[in-house]
Design a protein around this motif. Structure first.
Motif, short mmCIF file in Angstrom:
data_model
loop_
_atom_site.label_atom_id
_atom_site.label_comp_id
_atom_site.label_asym_id
_atom_site.label_seq_id
_atom_site.Cartn_x
_atom_site.Cartn_y
_atom_site.Cartn_z
N ARG A 1 0.84 -1.21 0.00
CA ARG A 1 0.00 0.00 0.00
C ARG A 1 0.87 1.25 0.00
O ARG A 1 0.57 2.24 -0.66
CB ARG A 1 -0.92 0.00 1.23
CG ARG A 1 -1.86 -1.19 1.26
CD ARG A 1 -3.11 -0.91 2.08
NE ARG A 1 -2.83 -0.50 3.44
CZ ARG A 1 -2.90 -1.31 4.52
NH1 ARG A 1 -3.22 -2.59 4.36
NH2 ARG A 1 -2.65 -0.85 5.72
N ASP B 1 4.00 1.52 -1.20
CA ASP B 1 4.64 1.67 -2.52
C ASP B 1 3.65 2.23 -3.54
O ASP B 1 4.00 3.08 -4.36
CB ASP B 1 5.20 0.32 -2.99
CG ASP B 1 6.41 -0.12 -2.16
OD1 ASP B 1 6.97 0.72 -1.44
OD2 ASP B 1 6.77 -1.31 -2.23
N VAL B 2 2.42 1.70 -3.50
CA VAL B 2 1.40 2.16 -4.45
C VAL B 2 1.07 3.63 -4.19
O VAL B 2 0.94 4.43 -5.11
CB VAL B 2 0.14 1.28 -4.35
CG1 VAL B 2 -1.01 1.88 -5.15
CG2 VAL B 2 0.43 -0.14 -4.85
N ASP B 3 0.98 3.98 -2.91
CA ASP B 3 0.68 5.37 -2.55
C ASP B 3 1.72 6.32 -3.13
O ASP B 3 1.41 7.40 -3.63
CB ASP B 3 0.64 5.49 -1.02
CG ASP B 3 0.10 6.82 -0.57
OD1 ASP B 3 -0.98 7.20 -1.07
OD2 ASP B 3 0.75 7.50 0.24
N LEU C 1 1.25 6.76 -6.88
CA LEU C 1 0.00 7.46 -7.22
C LEU C 1 0.19 8.96 -7.25
O LEU C 1 -0.52 9.67 -7.95
CB LEU C 1 -1.11 7.08 -6.22
CG LEU C 1 -1.78 5.73 -6.45
CD1 LEU C 1 -2.72 5.39 -5.30
CD2 LEU C 1 -2.55 5.71 -7.77
N VAL D 1 -2.45 -5.35 -5.23
CA VAL D 1 -3.63 -4.70 -5.80
C VAL D 1 -4.03 -5.45 -7.07
O VAL D 1 -3.28 -6.28 -7.57
CB VAL D 1 -3.36 -3.21 -6.12
CG1 VAL D 1 -2.99 -2.45 -4.86
CG2 VAL D 1 -2.27 -3.07 -7.16
N SER E 1 -4.31 -6.92 -10.40
CA SER E 1 -3.31 -6.96 -11.46
C SER E 1 -3.11 -8.40 -11.92
O SER E 1 -3.51 -9.34 -11.23
CB SER E 1 -1.96 -6.41 -10.95
OG SER E 1 -1.59 -7.08 -9.75
N GLU F 1 -0.55 2.17 -10.73
CA GLU F 1 -0.80 1.58 -9.40
C GLU F 1 -0.84 0.06 -9.48
O GLU F 1 -0.38 -0.63 -8.56
CB GLU F 1 -2.08 2.16 -8.78
CG GLU F 1 -3.38 1.84 -9.48
CD GLU F 1 -3.63 2.66 -10.75
OE1 GLU F 1 -2.76 3.45 -11.17
OE2 GLU F 1 -4.71 2.49 -11.35
N ALA G 1 2.92 -1.14 -10.17
CA ALA G 1 3.72 -0.97 -8.95
C ALA G 1 3.26 -1.94 -7.86
O ALA G 1 4.07 -2.54 -7.15
CB ALA G 1 3.61 0.47 -8.45
N GLY G 2 1.93 -2.11 -7.74
CA GLY G 2 1.39 -3.01 -6.72
C GLY G 2 1.82 -4.45 -6.95
O GLY G 2 2.12 -5.18 -6.00
N SER H 1 5.61 -4.79 -6.15
CA SER H 1 5.80 -4.77 -4.70
C SER H 1 5.32 -6.09 -4.07
O SER H 1 5.96 -6.62 -3.16
CB SER H 1 5.04 -3.57 -4.12
OG SER H 1 5.23 -3.48 -2.76
#
Ligand SMILES: *Cc1c(COP(=O)(O)O)cnc(C)c1O
Length: 433
Positions: free
Chosen positions: A70, A72-74, A77, A253, A255, A284, A287-288, A291
């Motif tokens: 979360r 890394d995604v943040d 974003l 997330v 994907s 996102e 990256a999600g 990660s």
């Protein structure tokens, strides 16, 4: 009524307003100001709390995304990034974690299947990539009949979207080497192999044999194993493209992860200029997924397994002496390291069928959603993998309460399985009413 909507409408105005508008306004007014302004979206948006004992169901939001993912995604974003470079990094991490030559991220596994099939029609022909679905292209995809599953949508639709044709081989519960060998004619572009609890595994062709026979005819193999833990074996067995979901056991997330041979992955990635654009993955998602793969390498799998074992033990303890149910531990069908608690219902002694019990559990607040894919056999499963510490006791307490409620109502008319099946279509169509 007038008091509630006070100040901004008279009775006369109310009469002019449509019923639904008035009802909605009243509902909003009756909610406290606190809930409307709340930072808690479950309060602000009026969402049901759900305790997910069913596993990684995408209809419930798949899984809890790990804090590191979360974070890394943040970060991404709030930034711009060269998407091709990000996909390159995905390829590097996929190589490291899965052991394939290369890899890329799609919006979901289903999108990964579509892009993979498309890539075997177009190769790296940019014109064809823009024109897909094409007519009159060599485009048959071989699929064992027992692998023609529905994971939310039927798998053959992901083939047909590209314009390819589905060649089903064998029968529902039997596929032999000669079925596959005889199907591999000039028009076949690839074989699709599905590993899932949904498939009919009875007498299927094992993956290694499927790959070997396809490769004898230079036919590449795609493996859809969206929901499996085994990240490395299919590549070792020679599979050309292997597809996983980032949002299931990987706890990322939404994907899809496509791993495989370099040239094939290049062609899958190129589909973003064509059919893949319609199922685009954003920064996102990429990256999600990266990660999530990184986390997978450092997660303490033994600790997580022990935690699940403790949960199962507690549920067993809480439920073992209830009348009319039989509980047992059940290992995952496809060999994933998940132990679930199987609850077998005796409808005579429980005064209820399994589907009535699961439905009553679902209607509680918080809603308790059990694993119900075999419920017509009067059994359901409790899956510990998405359970928080503070939810454990609530699950068993709720089951005890629901069973008690049914036992205290022995005259009630039971709902038959045929009744459940016959109202399913109506229920599906009722969204938005
Ligand atoms: C969940 C699942 C899919 C679909 O995955 P998404 O990433 O949600 O699109 C495809 N195949 C199998 C075997 C699955 O379990």
């Amino acid at each position: 009524m007038i008091m509630l909507i006070g100040g901004w409408a008279t009775l006369h105005h109310v009469e002019e307003l449509s019923d639904t508008f008035v009802q909605k306004s009243l509902k909003m007014k009756s909610k406290s100001k606190k809930s409307m302004d709340s930072d808690n979206i479950f309060e602000r948006w009026n969402l049901n709390r759900i305790i997910n004992v069913s596993g990684t169901m995408t209809s419930l939001g798949a899984s809890r995304v790990l804090p590191k993912i979360r974070k890394d995604v943040d970060q991404i974003l709030n930034s711009f990034v060269d998407i091709d470079q990000l996909q390159n990094e995905a390829s590097r991490v996929i190589r490291k974690v899965i052991g394939s030559e290369s890899g890329c991220i799609t919006s979901s596994s289903s999108a990964g299947i579509v892009a993979s099939i498309a890539s075997f029609i177009t190769q790296n022909n940019l014109d064809k990539i823009e024109k897909i679905p094409l007519e009159n292209e060599k485009s048959k995809v071989v699929l064992q009949m027992g692998h023609q599953i529905n994971y939310g949508a039927p798998v053959d639709q992901s083939i047909k979207l590209t314009g390819a044709k589905v060649q089903l081989i064998g029968s529902a519960a039997q596929c032999e080497t000669y079925h596959l060998r005889n199907s591999l004619d000039q028009d076949v572009i690839c074989g699709l192999y599905v590993i899932s609890h949904h498939t009919v595994r009875e007498n299927e062709l094992p993956l290694d044999l499927f790959v070997n026979i396809c490769h004898e005819q230079n036919v590449p193999v795609i493996v859809d194993m969206a929901s499996e833990y085994d990240l490395t074996n299919p590549i070792k067995l020679g599979a050309d493209l292997v597809i996983y979901s980032g949002h299931k056991f990987l706890s990322g997330v939404t994907s899809g992860i496509v791993a495989g041979k370099k040239q094939y992955i290049k062609n899958v990635h190129l589909q973003n200029r064509g059919i893949g654009r319609h199922m685009k993955v954003g920064k996102e998602g990429i990256a999600g997924a990266i990660s999530a793969l990184e986390c997978w390498m450092t997660r303490d799998h033994e600790f997580e397994k022990n935690k699940e074992t403790q949960i199962i033990k507690k549920w067993k303890n809480d439920l073992f002496d209830l009348q009319g149910i039989e509980i047992s531990e059940h290992e995952d069908w496809t060999g994933n390291p998940i132990t679930r608690l199987k609850i077998k219902i005796d409808p005579e002694r429980c005064f209820a069928n399994a589907w009535e019990i699961s439905s009553r559990l679902k209607n509680l607040n918080p809603s308790i959603v059990v694993r119900d894919d075999l419920i017509e056999n009067q059994e359901f499963f409790l899956d510990p993998c998405n359970i928080n510490h503070d939810e454990i006791g609530l699950v068993s307490d709720s089951i005890i309460k629901v069973l008690n409620d049914f036992t205290n109502d022995p005259e009630r008319k039971k709902e038959t399985w045929s009744e459940v099946k016959s109202t399913r279509e109506k229920n599906i169509l009722s969204w938005g009413d």
